[in-house]
Write an enzyme that holds these catalytic residues in place. Structure first.
Site, PDB file in Angstrom:
ATOM      1  N   GLY A   1      -5.334  -6.644   1.496  1.00 31.57           N
ATOM      2  CA  GLY A   1      -6.602  -7.254   1.906  1.00 31.57           C
ATOM      3  C   GLY A   1      -6.796  -7.416   3.403  1.00 31.57           C
ATOM      4  O   GLY A   1      -7.628  -8.212   3.832  1.00 31.57           O
TER       5      GLY A   1
ATOM      6  N   ASN B   1      -8.183  -5.367   5.530  1.00 36.43           N
ATOM      7  CA  ASN B   1      -9.554  -4.988   5.916  1.00 36.43           C
ATOM      8  C   ASN B   1     -10.546  -6.059   5.478  1.00 36.43           C
ATOM      9  O   ASN B   1     -11.507  -6.349   6.196  1.00 36.43           O
ATOM     10  CB  ASN B   1      -9.927  -3.618   5.337  1.00 36.43           C
ATOM     11  CG  ASN B   1      -9.412  -2.485   6.197  1.00 36.43           C
ATOM     12  OD1 ASN B   1      -9.899  -2.271   7.304  1.00 36.43           O
ATOM     13  ND2 ASN B   1      -8.416  -1.772   5.693  1.00 36.43           N
TER      14      ASN B   1
ATOM     15  N   ARG C   1      -9.513   1.695  -7.530  1.00 35.53           N
ATOM     16  CA  ARG C   1     -10.014   2.196  -8.824  1.00 35.53           C
ATOM     17  C   ARG C   1     -11.170   3.130  -8.552  1.00 35.53           C
ATOM     18  O   ARG C   1     -12.046   2.809  -7.723  1.00 35.53           O
ATOM     19  CB  ARG C   1     -10.572   1.061  -9.697  1.00 35.53           C
ATOM     20  CG  ARG C   1      -9.590   0.114 -10.267  1.00 35.53           C
ATOM     21  CD  ARG C   1      -8.573   0.716 -11.150  1.00 35.53           C
ATOM     22  NE  ARG C   1      -9.046   1.130 -12.458  1.00 35.53           N
ATOM     23  CZ  ARG C   1      -8.306   1.828 -13.310  1.00 35.53           C
ATOM     24  NH1 ARG C   1      -7.091   2.211 -12.992  1.00 35.53           N
ATOM     25  NH2 ARG C   1      -8.779   2.167 -14.487  1.00 35.53           N
TER      26      ARG C   1
ATOM     27  N   ASN D   1     -17.343   2.305   1.943  1.00 37.04           N
ATOM     28  CA  ASN D   1     -15.895   2.360   1.685  1.00 37.04           C
ATOM     29  C   ASN D   1     -15.168   2.726   2.969  1.00 37.04           C
ATOM     30  O   ASN D   1     -15.736   3.393   3.833  1.00 37.04           O
ATOM     31  CB  ASN D   1     -15.633   3.448   0.631  1.00 37.04           C
ATOM     32  CG  ASN D   1     -14.160   3.606   0.302  1.00 37.04           C
ATOM     33  OD1 ASN D   1     -13.457   2.615   0.072  1.00 37.04           O
ATOM     34  ND2 ASN D   1     -13.679   4.832   0.284  1.00 37.04           N
TER      35      ASN D   1
ATOM     36  N   HIS E   1     -11.739   4.763   4.274  1.00 32.44           N
ATOM     37  CA  HIS E   1     -10.733   5.720   3.798  1.00 32.44           C
ATOM     38  C   HIS E   1      -9.823   6.092   4.963  1.00 32.44           C
ATOM     39  O   HIS E   1     -10.307   6.346   6.066  1.00 32.44           O
ATOM     40  CB  HIS E   1     -11.429   6.972   3.240  1.00 32.44           C
ATOM     41  CG  HIS E   1     -10.456   7.937   2.641  1.00 32.44           C
ATOM     42  ND1 HIS E   1      -9.832   7.713   1.427  1.00 32.44           N
ATOM     43  CD2 HIS E   1      -9.970   9.109   3.100  1.00 32.44           C
ATOM     44  CE1 HIS E   1      -9.006   8.710   1.168  1.00 32.44           C
ATOM     45  NE2 HIS E   1      -9.068   9.569   2.165  1.00 32.44           N
TER      46      HIS E   1
ATOM     47  N   SER F   1     -12.197   6.698   8.265  1.00 30.30           N
ATOM     48  CA  SER F   1     -13.642   6.870   8.137  1.00 30.30           C
ATOM     49  C   SER F   1     -14.215   5.728   7.311  1.00 30.30           C
ATOM     50  O   SER F   1     -13.628   5.345   6.290  1.00 30.30           O
ATOM     51  CB  SER F   1     -13.982   8.167   7.389  1.00 30.30           C
ATOM     52  OG  SER F   1     -13.288   9.271   7.930  1.00 30.30           O
TER      53      SER F   1
ATOM     54  N   ASP G   1     -14.557   9.826  -2.364  1.00 32.82           N
ATOM     55  CA  ASP G   1     -14.381   9.969  -0.906  1.00 32.82           C
ATOM     56  C   ASP G   1     -15.410  10.917  -0.288  1.00 32.82           C
ATOM     57  O   ASP G   1     -15.138  11.616   0.690  1.00 32.82           O
ATOM     58  CB  ASP G   1     -12.940  10.417  -0.557  1.00 32.82           C
ATOM     59  CG  ASP G   1     -11.911   9.392  -1.011  1.00 32.82           C
ATOM     60  OD1 ASP G   1     -12.255   8.189  -1.055  1.00 32.82           O
ATOM     61  OD2 ASP G   1     -10.784   9.780  -1.346  1.00 32.82           O
TER      62      ASP G   1
ATOM     63  N   GLU H   1      -8.705   1.062  11.620  1.00 32.68           N
ATOM     64  CA  GLU H   1      -9.558   0.656  10.489  1.00 32.68           C
ATOM     65  C   GLU H   1     -10.192  -0.699  10.786  1.00 32.68           C
ATOM     66  O   GLU H   1     -11.357  -0.944  10.487  1.00 32.68           O
ATOM     67  CB  GLU H   1      -8.745   0.573   9.191  1.00 32.68           C
ATOM     68  CG  GLU H   1      -8.224   1.908   8.699  1.00 32.68           C
ATOM     69  CD  GLU H   1      -7.545   1.815   7.343  1.00 32.68           C
ATOM     70  OE1 GLU H   1      -7.992   1.049   6.481  1.00 32.68           O
ATOM     71  OE2 GLU H   1      -6.539   2.533   7.149  1.00 32.68           O
TER      72      GLU H   1
END
Ligand code: GAR
Length: 197
Positions: free
Chosen positions: A15, A17, A94, A110, A112, A139, A148, A177
């Site tokens: 967690g 991020n 998931r 999202n 990645h 990204s 993705d 990130e």
């Protein structure tokens, strides 16, 4: 200033991020509010962060469901009852169905750990090293039905060093990130806030 955009953060693990986004959303001039954490793993470290930060967290254990659709139906219920406007996936491991992603079109983003479209999927750092890549990174992108895939909002590059291991490279990418996600969130929030009635 009002905080028009209600944000949910989906996670499955540590967690970090989510924590970075939570700190960003706590700033008074950022037009979004972190109102719900969602974890598919009861043991995820991020659950403890939500508890300590006093943020409601829906723990929806995917193992308790026979189908992906039933699991997502309960996620949709939690998101709807919190009146969520925007979903940030932050280490949510998931796969989401095309129906779920389409429902949230342009309202689900999202992060990645690669320079998409390179290295979609898992083990991105090892694959970049195995290929002898000189540049790697992360990204933040709008989610689309394909895994993705989707328009990139922000990318950050990092150099790959000759003596890197997947772990050292992951650490360098993770630091970026934590820069990229707040930047991307600002871009998306500004767009959404201008569309609110
Ligand atoms: C991050 O490196 C994120 O990019 C990655 O999982 C990690 C989660 O770390 N996400 C994916 O691989 C998604 N396909 P965190 O829980 O500390 O934020």
């Amino acid at each position: 200033m009002s905080k028009p955009v209600r944000v949910a953060i989906l996670f499955s693990g540590r967690g970090s991020n989510m924590e970075t986004l939570a700190q960003h959303l706590a700033k008074p001039d950022v037009p979004g509010q972190f109102v719900l954490g969602v974890s598919n793993r009861p043991e995820a470290g991020g659950v403890g962060f939500c508890t300590r930060a006093n943020i409601p967290c829906a723990v929806i254990d995917h193992k308790a469901y026979d189908t992906r659709e039933d699991f997502e139906a309960d996620m949709q219920k939690a998101l709807a009852s919190a009146r969520i406007d925007l979903i940030c996936a932050a280490g949510f491991m998931r796969l989401l169905t095309p129906e779920f992603v389409t429902h949230w079109h342009n309202r689900i983003i999202n992060i990645h750990p690669s320079l998409l479209p390179a290295y979609k999927g898992l083990n991105t750092h090892k694959r970049a090293l195995d290929d002898g890549a000189k540049q790697h990174g992360c990204s933040v992108h709008y989610m689309r039905a394909e895994m993705d895939d989707g328009p990139v909002i922000v990318q950050k590059h990092v150099p790959v060093h000759a003596d890197d291991t997947p772990d050292t490279l992951a650490t360098r990418v993770l630091a970026q990130e934590h820069v990229a996600y707040p930047e991307a969130l600002d871009i998306v929030l500004e767009k959404l806030a201008s569309q609110q009635p």
